[in-house]
Design a protein around this motif. Sequence first.
Motif, PDB file in Angstrom:
ATOM      1  N   ARG A   1       0.847  -1.184   0.000  1.00  7.97           N
ATOM      2  CA  ARG A   1       0.000   0.000   0.000  1.00  7.97           C
ATOM      3  C   ARG A   1       0.884   1.235   0.000  1.00  7.97           C
ATOM      4  O   ARG A   1       1.915   1.301   0.658  1.00  7.97           O
ATOM      5  CB  ARG A   1      -0.898  -0.006   1.236  1.00  7.97           C
TER       6      ARG A   1
ATOM      7  N   CYS B   1       1.042   5.673   0.155  1.00 10.98           N
ATOM      8  CA  CYS B   1       0.375   6.867   0.671  1.00 10.98           C
ATOM      9  C   CYS B   1      -0.410   7.519  -0.457  1.00 10.98           C
ATOM     10  O   CYS B   1       0.144   7.813  -1.533  1.00 10.98           O
ATOM     11  CB  CYS B   1       1.407   7.833   1.239  1.00 10.98           C
TER      12      CYS B   1
ATOM     13  N   LEU C   1       4.337   3.206   2.979  1.00  6.99           N
ATOM     14  CA  LEU C   1       3.876   3.522   4.329  1.00  6.99           C
ATOM     15  C   LEU C   1       4.766   2.780   5.320  1.00  6.99           C
ATOM     16  O   LEU C   1       4.495   1.648   5.705  1.00  6.99           O
ATOM     17  CB  LEU C   1       2.401   3.117   4.479  1.00  6.99           C
TER      18      LEU C   1
ATOM     19  N   PHE D   1       3.628   3.668  11.562  1.00  4.53           N
ATOM     20  CA  PHE D   1       2.264   3.471  12.090  1.00  4.53           C
ATOM     21  C   PHE D   1       2.026   4.488  13.200  1.00  4.53           C
ATOM     22  O   PHE D   1       2.769   4.524  14.188  1.00  4.53           O
ATOM     23  CB  PHE D   1       2.094   2.056  12.631  1.00  4.53           C
ATOM     24  N   CYS D   2       1.029   5.342  13.013  1.00  9.89           N
ATOM     25  CA  CYS D   2       0.670   6.346  14.011  1.00  9.89           C
ATOM     26  C   CYS D   2      -0.318   5.710  14.993  1.00  9.89           C
ATOM     27  O   CYS D   2      -1.463   5.436  14.634  1.00  9.89           O
ATOM     28  CB  CYS D   2       0.040   7.572  13.344  1.00  9.89           C
TER      29      CYS D   2
ATOM     30  N   ASP E   1      -3.560   7.893  15.858  1.00  9.24           N
ATOM     31  CA  ASP E   1      -4.636   7.880  14.857  1.00  9.24           C
ATOM     32  C   ASP E   1      -4.957   6.472  14.378  1.00  9.24           C
ATOM     33  O   ASP E   1      -5.963   6.254  13.691  1.00  9.24           O
ATOM     34  CB  ASP E   1      -4.272   8.760  13.663  1.00  9.24           C
ATOM     35  N   GLY E   2      -4.075   5.502  14.698  1.00  7.05           N
ATOM     36  CA  GLY E   2      -4.312   4.126  14.288  1.00  7.05           C
ATOM     37  C   GLY E   2      -4.283   3.949  12.782  1.00  7.05           C
ATOM     38  O   GLY E   2      -5.128   3.237  12.238  1.00  7.05           O
ATOM     39  N   GLN E   3      -3.271   4.592  12.103  1.00 12.58           N
ATOM     40  CA  GLN E   3      -3.201   4.463  10.655  1.00 12.58           C
ATOM     41  C   GLN E   3      -1.756   4.454  10.198  1.00 12.58           C
ATOM     42  O   GLN E   3      -0.845   4.914  10.898  1.00 12.58           O
ATOM     43  CB  GLN E   3      -3.967   5.598   9.973  1.00 12.58           C
ATOM     44  N   LEU E   4      -1.546   3.907   8.987  1.00  9.03           N
ATOM     45  CA  LEU E   4      -0.222   3.872   8.365  1.00  9.03           C
ATOM     46  C   LEU E   4       0.062   5.216   7.699  1.00  9.03           C
ATOM     47  O   LEU E   4      -0.833   5.806   7.083  1.00  9.03           O
ATOM     48  CB  LEU E   4      -0.155   2.754   7.330  1.00  9.03           C
ATOM     49  N   ILE E   5       1.324   5.671   7.830  1.00  5.42           N
ATOM     50  CA  ILE E   5       1.709   6.941   7.199  1.00  5.42           C
ATOM     51  C   ILE E   5       3.090   6.793   6.577  1.00  5.42           C
ATOM     52  O   ILE E   5       3.853   5.868   6.905  1.00  5.42           O
ATOM     53  CB  ILE E   5       1.713   8.107   8.213  1.00  5.42           C
TER      54      ILE E   5
ATOM     55  N   CYS F   1       4.218  12.276   5.725  1.00  5.27           N
ATOM     56  CA  CYS F   1       3.078  12.460   6.627  1.00  5.27           C
ATOM     57  C   CYS F   1       3.544  12.679   8.064  1.00  5.27           C
ATOM     58  O   CYS F   1       2.919  13.413   8.833  1.00  5.27           O
ATOM     59  CB  CYS F   1       2.159  11.234   6.577  1.00  5.27           C
TER      60      CYS F   1
ATOM     61  N   HIS G   1       0.094  15.012  12.197  1.00  2.00           N
ATOM     62  CA  HIS G   1       0.639  13.939  13.030  1.00  2.00           C
ATOM     63  C   HIS G   1       1.738  14.430  13.959  1.00  2.00           C
ATOM     64  O   HIS G   1       2.422  13.613  14.578  1.00  2.00           O
ATOM     65  CB  HIS G   1       1.185  12.813  12.140  1.00  2.00           C
TER      66      HIS G   1
END
Length: 463
Positions: free
Chosen positions: A88, A90, A97, A100-101, A104-108, A112, A118
């Motif tokens: 995956r 961005c 990516l 992992f933040c 926010d519980g998301q890949l960056i 980012c 962030h």
Amino acid sequence: MASAPKRMREEAMCSICLELMTEPVSIQCGHSFCRRCIEGILEKPQGTSSLSEPQCPCCRAPFQRESLRSIKQLENLIQTLKETDSERLCEEHGERLHLFCEDDGQLICLHCERSPQHRGHRMLVVEDVYPGYKEKLQGMVTKLKAEQDRCKRLKLEKKDEIRQWEENIELQRQKINSDFWTLRNFLDEEEKAYLWRLQNEKEKGLERLQEGEASLEKQSFQLECLTLKLEKMSQESPQNLLQGMKDTLKRHSDVELKVPEAVSLAPQTVCNVSELYCDVRKLIKRYQVGVTLDPDTAHRELILSADRRRVTRGSPQKKHFSIKRFHALPCVLGREGFTSGRRYFEVDVGEGSGWHIGVCLENVQRDKDMIPEPQSGFWAIRLCQENGYMALTSPPTLLPLKERPLLVGVLLDYKTGLVSFYNMNTGSHIFTFPRASFSETLRPYFQVNHSSPLYLPPPLELS
């Protein structure tokens, strides 16, 4: 967005199927294709072309099958491209990516991470955080599978409950049908008996009333004749009228009407139907008979009381020879035989843990072990420690009794071929065997287990 330089992907594309090559091969002119695609060109007929050799789809240069050469480096490159495509990227920056933040519980991606969105968030490398979250997910999967297994078990249990519910409803339906059939049958017989008594009372009362009517008719005729005679005399001359007057007055002065005895017009045959059917016990006790035990039939382990009403099982006893005696089953029969009508008797089973009670044909086999069922000439129920209460049908029928019967009633309806059993502590119906056809003598039947004595109360003791 492409995950590798565009030109690299273009070089790896097959110009025939327009997909990344599979097993890439080159031909004489240097162009590359999927092996399957180029072999498809080789297999196609060349039509009316003057060239007998197949042509390259790109430059039309002729080539032969022998010129196909695998390109291992290109195959490795294509595999790398496919793996890169599976990653995956961005959506905003088109980069991998890597982070992992957790906030926010998301890949960056790296871009980012430096964005205001962030800033100050807890960042972890994907490779570092992946095992922990994978373990958490596997734990959740394990839990969900356990819940799924539990759900399956509960579904099976619910199916069993549904089946058990339907069976219980069916048993209750059969019991209700049987109870009402018994009640209706009893009421029919009682109705016939009461109507017979009423008809008999009618005939006797009518006879008395008609005798009174005939007596009055006769006296009326006699009085009328006497009246006419005296009226005729009153018209006679003085000499004739007074002649014998003293005898005439004496003879007729005491004439008096004899009034027939009064007959009550209220029928004496009265039936309180509400009291009659409110308790089955009152109905079946009308057919009660006294039953005693026949010592000639008792198994050698059975001990009978002096009054032949109690039987217990103990050590083998020395008994006189009798062809009527049971040798295999610990049984004894009642002395009384039934060949007609309705017969009812009661057995006090107390707190015993095992027994058989019912009726059997007089000529049942007694010298060998057998299953006491209708096919063998037995109609009985039993109590055993392993299976509880059962009706000895073929196969046996479990009897889910809610209350333990201490006093069991046995009703034989010889004419209709029915044998029924009742819990006389509550007046409730236990079981009725399917209709049979009786033509031989039936006798009360008892099988006795250890520590389970049976007692036959005399009719006068029954309430």
